[in-house]
Enzyme design. Structure first.
Site, mmCIF file in Angstrom:
data_model
loop_
_atom_site.group_PDB
_atom_site.id
_atom_site.type_symbol
_atom_site.label_atom_id
_atom_site.label_comp_id
_atom_site.label_asym_id
_atom_site.label_seq_id
_atom_site.Cartn_x
_atom_site.Cartn_y
_atom_site.Cartn_z
ATOM 1 N N ASP A 64 16.716 -19.743 13.473
ATOM 2 C CA ASP A 64 17.475 -19.876 12.229
ATOM 3 C C ASP A 64 18.511 -18.769 12.072
ATOM 4 O O ASP A 64 18.518 -17.779 12.816
ATOM 5 C CB ASP A 64 16.519 -19.900 11.021
ATOM 6 C CG ASP A 64 15.444 -18.807 11.091
ATOM 7 O OD1 ASP A 64 15.615 -17.850 11.866
ATOM 8 O OD2 ASP A 64 14.448 -18.919 10.368
ATOM 9 N N ASP B 79 5.489 -17.982 1.939
ATOM 10 C CA ASP B 79 5.326 -19.322 1.364
ATOM 11 C C ASP B 79 4.880 -20.339 2.412
ATOM 12 O O ASP B 79 4.914 -21.541 2.175
ATOM 13 C CB ASP B 79 6.632 -19.780 0.687
ATOM 14 C CG ASP B 79 7.798 -19.907 1.666
ATOM 15 O OD1 ASP B 79 7.597 -19.675 2.889
ATOM 16 O OD2 ASP B 79 8.915 -20.257 1.226
ATOM 17 N N HIS C 69 6.284 -20.843 5.395
ATOM 18 C CA HIS C 69 7.331 -21.471 6.209
ATOM 19 C C HIS C 69 7.282 -21.025 7.666
ATOM 20 O O HIS C 69 6.820 -19.937 7.992
ATOM 21 C CB HIS C 69 8.733 -21.248 5.613
ATOM 22 C CG HIS C 69 9.254 -19.848 5.674
ATOM 23 N ND1 HIS C 69 10.146 -19.343 4.758
ATOM 24 C CD2 HIS C 69 9.026 -18.825 6.540
ATOM 25 C CE1 HIS C 69 10.450 -18.105 5.066
ATOM 26 N NE2 HIS C 69 9.782 -17.756 6.134
ATOM 27 N N GLU D 269 11.157 -24.413 4.260
ATOM 28 C CA GLU D 269 10.497 -24.055 3.006
ATOM 29 C C GLU D 269 9.556 -25.178 2.557
ATOM 30 O O GLU D 269 9.676 -26.313 3.030
ATOM 31 C CB GLU D 269 11.558 -23.790 1.942
ATOM 32 C CG GLU D 269 12.583 -22.720 2.322
ATOM 33 C CD GLU D 269 12.020 -21.305 2.388
ATOM 34 O OE1 GLU D 269 10.822 -21.127 2.716
ATOM 35 O OE2 GLU D 269 12.773 -20.351 2.133
HETATM 36 P P1 PGA Z 1 8.281 -11.415 8.350
HETATM 37 O O1 PGA Z 1 8.857 -12.865 8.048
HETATM 38 O O2 PGA Z 1 7.998 -11.380 9.815
HETATM 39 O O3 PGA Z 1 9.415 -10.468 7.988
HETATM 40 O O4 PGA Z 1 7.067 -11.256 7.509
HETATM 41 C C1 PGA Z 1 8.167 -13.950 8.565
HETATM 42 C C2 PGA Z 1 8.935 -15.219 8.291
HETATM 43 O O5 PGA Z 1 9.597 -15.333 7.246
HETATM 44 O O6 PGA Z 1 8.869 -16.115 9.145
#
Ligand code: PGA
Length: 264
Positions: free
Chosen positions: A67, A138, A140, A145
């Site tokens: 992404d 959340d 994802h 999302e």
């Molecule tokens: P993080 O993010 O590794 O900074 O906790 C994980 C994600 O959003 O996939």
């Protein structure tokens, strides 16, 4: 699904890097799917060490990132292209032209075509051999999302409020966090031949339990990994702390070590 529980972040990173290394040695022109965020930084550090100290060779490796923030160009310090360059690509012998991160500056009217092309490029490269994933607060994967279709493809999405809050720690102020992103879809991710999901820290414990042991639901897009035949989840003790079947995962991992086979 293999669930490997290790002591801490460092061990989680090493365990993940070991799987990447095995693949790169076995298939020097493999296709890796890569993630950004705090979680995979240690894994990338370990790959850099393996390159520098053990001559792990990335000269034929191809990568596709999950992404990118929409609206940020690749030279913006918070862009995921910039993150990948700094945290991995600049430190190993990968060819920059073999690295792909979605372009956050594609004009709105070109996005559909661009996303289709991104998927085409993955297919032309032979598909993703190994996809590395983190999990958002959340639930994802990528920027899929809650509510994302479990068969979604690469597309433009609006970020969830929780993601904007979670990611604001990297920006000067919350208003600076982009509201949109380009992301591979859940369906795109599920086409990878093999997947590693990494998670660490107590903050991820509840969502990890929901993703691994809860129902498959578009409300926790990581739960779709239950539908994939070759997923390895690597967790530190804190992230594993709310799993109900923890004892079994530990037993199964000990058992597979004895026969030197991966048991999914
Ligand atoms: P993080 O993010 O590794 O900074 O906790 C994980 C994600 O959003 O996939």
């Amino acid at each position: 699904m293999r669930v490997i529980i290790v002591k801490n972040y460092e061990e989680m990173s090493k365990e993940g890097a070991k799987m990447v290394k095995e693949l790169v040695i076995k298939k020097p022109n493999c296709v890796l799917g890569l993630a950004t965020g705090s979680t995979p930084i240690g894994l990338y550090k370990e790959l850099i060490r393996m390159h520098k100290e053990e001559n792990l060779d990335f000269s034929q490796v191809i990568t596709f990132n999950l992404d990118e923030y929409y609206g940020l160009s690749g030279d913006h310090p918070q862009s995921y292209r910039y993150f990948m360059d700094v945290n991995l690509f600049n430190e190993i012998n990968i060819k920059k032209e073999n690295t792909h991160v979605p372009d956050g500056k594609i004009p709105l009217d070109k996005i559909e075509e661009y996303c289709r092309e991104y998927e085409e490029m993955i297919k032309k490269a032979g598909g993703i051999d190994l996809q590395i994933l983190g999990i958002g607060g959340d639930g994802h994967i990528g920027f899929n999302e809650p509510g994302s279709s479990l068969s979604s493809r690469t597309r433009l999405v609006a970020l969830d409020e929780q993601t904007i809050r979670d990611n604001s720690r990297f920006f000067e102020k919350i208003e600076d966090v982009p509201r949109f992103a380009l992301t591979m879809g859940v369906g795109t991710i599920l086409e990878a031949k093999e997947i590693i999901l990494l998670a660490n820290g107590v903050k991820k414990a509840e969502v990890v339990a929901k993703a691994i042991e809860g129902p498959v639901t578009s409300q926790i897009t990581a739960s779709a990994l239950q539908l994939h035949p070759k997923v390895t989840v690597i967790l530190d003790e804190e992230a594993a702390s709310q799993l109900r079947r923890k004892e079994y995962y530990i037993f199964a991992h000990e058992a597979e070590k004895k026969i030197n086979l991966k048991l999914f």
